[in-house]
Each structure stands twice: as C-alpha cells, then as structure tokens.
Design an enzyme around this catalytic site. Sequence first.
Site, PDB file in Angstrom:
ATOM      1  N   HIS A 173       0.539  -1.089  -0.126  1.00 20.40           N
ATOM      2  CA  HIS A 173       0.211  -0.079  -0.030  1.00 20.40           C
ATOM      3  C   HIS A 173       0.991   1.222  -0.095  1.00 20.40           C
ATOM      4  O   HIS A 173       1.439   1.101   0.679  1.00 20.40           O
ATOM      5  CB  HIS A 173      -1.382   0.298   1.277  1.00 20.40           C
ATOM      6  CG  HIS A 173      -1.628   1.620   1.401  1.00 20.40           C
ATOM      7  ND1 HIS A 173      -2.797   1.459   0.684  1.00 20.40           N
ATOM      8  CD2 HIS A 173      -1.718   2.247   2.162  1.00 20.40           C
ATOM      9  CE1 HIS A 173      -3.335   2.901   0.927  1.00 20.40           C
ATOM     10  NE2 HIS A 173      -2.678   3.055   1.922  1.00 20.40           N
ATOM     11  N   SER A 204      -7.297   3.856   9.389  1.00 19.09           N
ATOM     12  CA  SER A 204      -7.962   3.582   8.355  1.00 19.09           C
ATOM     13  C   SER A 204      -7.596   2.672   7.066  1.00 19.09           C
ATOM     14  O   SER A 204      -7.353   2.120   6.479  1.00 19.09           O
ATOM     15  CB  SER A 204      -7.898   5.613   7.417  1.00 19.09           C
ATOM     16  OG  SER A 204      -8.505   5.631   6.051  1.00 19.09           O
ATOM     17  N   LYS A 248      -8.013  -1.163   6.614  1.00 13.31           N
ATOM     18  CA  LYS A 248      -9.028  -1.862   5.035  1.00 13.31           C
ATOM     19  C   LYS A 248      -8.237  -3.236   4.995  1.00 13.31           C
ATOM     20  O   LYS A 248      -8.066  -3.698   3.729  1.00 13.31           O
ATOM     21  CB  LYS A 248      -8.599  -0.955   4.509  1.00 13.31           C
ATOM     22  CG  LYS A 248      -9.622   0.430   3.860  1.00 13.31           C
ATOM     23  CD  LYS A 248      -9.772   1.739   2.854  1.00 13.31           C
ATOM     24  CE  LYS A 248      -8.127   2.445   3.122  1.00 13.31           C
ATOM     25  NZ  LYS A 248      -9.024   3.705   3.674  1.00 13.31           N
TER      26      LYS A 248
END
Length: 438
Positions: free
Chosen positions: A82, A183, A187
């Site tokens: 990510h 956050s 995910k």
Amino acid sequence: MNVVDIITKKRNGLTMTRSEIDYMVKGISEGTIPDYQIAAWAMAVYFQGMDIEETRDLTLAMAYSGEVMDLAPIQGFKVDKHSTGGVGDKTTLIAIALAAAAGIPVAKMSGRGLGHTGGTVDKFESIPGFRVELSRREFIEQVNTIKAALISQSGNLVPADKRLYAIRDVTATVESIPLIASSIISKKIAAGAQGIVLDVKVGRGAFMKDLDTATQLARTMVEIGKGAGREVVAVLTDMNQPLGYNVGNALEVAEALDLLRGQGAEDLKEVSLILTAHMLVLAGKHTDFQAAREELQQLLATGQAFQKFTEIVAAQGGRLDFSLPFYDLPQASHKEELIAREEGYVVDLDALKVGHAAMLLGAGREQLDDHIDPSVGVQLVKKYGDFVKKGDVLAVMHVNDINRLALARQQLQEAFTVGPAQPVTIPLVYKTVLSQNT
C-alpha cells in the site's frame, strides 16, 4: 453507553476503553450516531490523540465493521502493498508482477483515486477491456493459477471508515495520525492480507510533508499491524518530485510496462525493487533482503516479470499490443510542450504542482464521482538535477480538452525551478521501519 460521555472523555484527554471504541464504530457504520457527534469525536481525537492500544482497537473495530475477505483458499502467504499516495506512483503495477513472478500470491483489492491522478484500479482500467470486477471464485482461482489478481474495493469493505473519512474530509480532521493509521490498516486487514508492505511517501507531493511526522505514522501503522497479528514493514520514500517520468493513468501503465521490459526510469525501478523485496521477505521466500532483491533483478532482466504482467492483463480481459510504441493504450489527441525559459539545472521540481497540472488536464478527481480521462497527463522530460538549455523541452502535456490547457500549463511552469548550480542529491528512501525498531 452514552456518545456525549465518550466525546467528553476523549476531549479531556482520557483513554477510551475497547467497548467504548466498539460502540462508536458500530454507531458510525450503522448510522445511529449523527454526523455532528462523529465530527466532535474526530476533533477530540485530532487534538488529544490516541495511544497505541486505542489505535489498535479502533483499527480492528473498523476492519470488522463490514465484509472481511476470506483468502484462506488461496495457497501461500498473502502479502499486500500500500502507498500513502504520491505523484506518478505506479510502483504497485510493477510490484504485483514482480512478486507474482517470484511465486508470491498477490490478491490485490484497490480503490479508485481521489486527487492528482487515479488509483491503481483506474490505471488498470485504462487498459482496454481490463475487468476490475471479478467474482470471489474468479478472484481466488486466478491468484491460485497465476499468483496475482486485482479487483476494485468491495462496496461493504470497512463501512465505518468510509463514513468516518467522509466526515473527517469536511471537518479539518484528516491530519490525525491515529485516524490515518487505523484507516489504512483496517482496510488491509479486511482485505485479507497476512503481510503488508507500506510505502509511506514524504515530501510536497505526499500527504506527509516532513520526515518526523511520516516516521511517526509509519511506526504507528507497523505497531498496530503487529498488534493485529499481521507482519508489517514501512518504507519511507521521497515524494518531493514525481516518481518516474509519467503522470496520468495510461501514461503510467506505459511507463510501468517500459520498466518491466528493461527500459524504465531508475528511481521508479529502485523503489519498486525495494518494496517488492520486502514483500518476498515477509512471505518467507527469503530471509535476506539482498537475496530477495537479487532474485527480483533477475526476474526483470529475464523478462519473467513482464511476462507475468501480460498474464494478469490477459486473464482479466485486457488488450495490449506490444508491437506499437504505446502498447495500444488510449492516447490524447494533442500534445503540448513546456519549454525551458533559461539555462541551468533543475533545482526544484514540485511534485504537487505537477500532480495538479495532471488533474487539471483530467487525469484525476476532485470529487469521487468525477470522470477520469485515462489518456491525459504529464510526461516529464527533465527532472531534478538535470541540466537544461534555453529552449529545451521540460515536459509534454497530453491534452484532449484544450480549454484545460492554460491553467495546467501555469501549474506545470511553476513546478520547475531552474538555477545556476547543480543541486544536492535527494535520497529516494529515507528509512525503513520494522516491528523490531519501532
């Protein structure tokens, strides 16, 4: 339990219990807590912060607030990568192909981008015919067969985060490290990752502008990931200038393909190799980072990573023509050059302004429902530290709507600063945060 009492407790700097956090998250996701109370709580967190246990509890509560992907049918250790977001950041396209070519399963679920350019899904969708909507069975079968698949994020993945982020976005509470960290990691947990490699961007084109704040975020994410039973590594990389040369969806796919064919930008290659090497180490393919990197260099050199990318594209219905210069990706109807006005070195190349120029041309979204033009964007010719003569081409704008050109040109012109002395080298990687050095 009373929402006002929880808001008051956090406003006063006290620590929330797990049950209080669960209550808040449940109310956020189910809509039983109104926006104004969520906003008040978010502002209290913004000013008072959260300790690592609170942040971990918030992360887990959000991760399990909706659908959670069960990747157990996929063979092997599942690693995700990510990025916190940058300009020209197409490393995910390269990392997926590299990791899969090395035998590491990559079950990638990505969202669409908001800001300078599209997200990973938008980039893949610029490939004609590429399907980002796969059934769960298709998704799992593809990963088991060719080691990689990419789909768009499920509508019910982490619903608490969707609502909380929308409220934070309009209440000036986005820049809170506990809220950012929870956050992102929530995910990744909901998407089923066992190992997570985080590319934390630092600089003007990134969300985190300074190294100290970025380091704090990286350490928080690594620690809460570890506390949630995940293996996490965070690499802090530079985003003062764009990564690579192309900014825009089809342009970035073309640059990723060029790199996989052995012709890519060195900065993009270096960051991609580093991130993917960490993926291999997390997955247990190598215990030594350098050995992992050497395998990846070999996969690039032999064309195996490029072949893997073509397999992924073909499996998901995409069409590329490798006999054509731009692989038959969509191209803009007009190209406009930005010319150097003086001689000297590029002493500054503002990534944020380059990103804004690309967005003004139609490559990004200001609102989530904005339409992206996959063919437009900015192609840099010169970068930080390069010598230019008056009249040299600094960049090329790929344009469809000429009415967008003037503002984009102004932003791009302001992004470049030319001076008489060659500037000092900026590191590509600032530091790496592992669980043992948090």
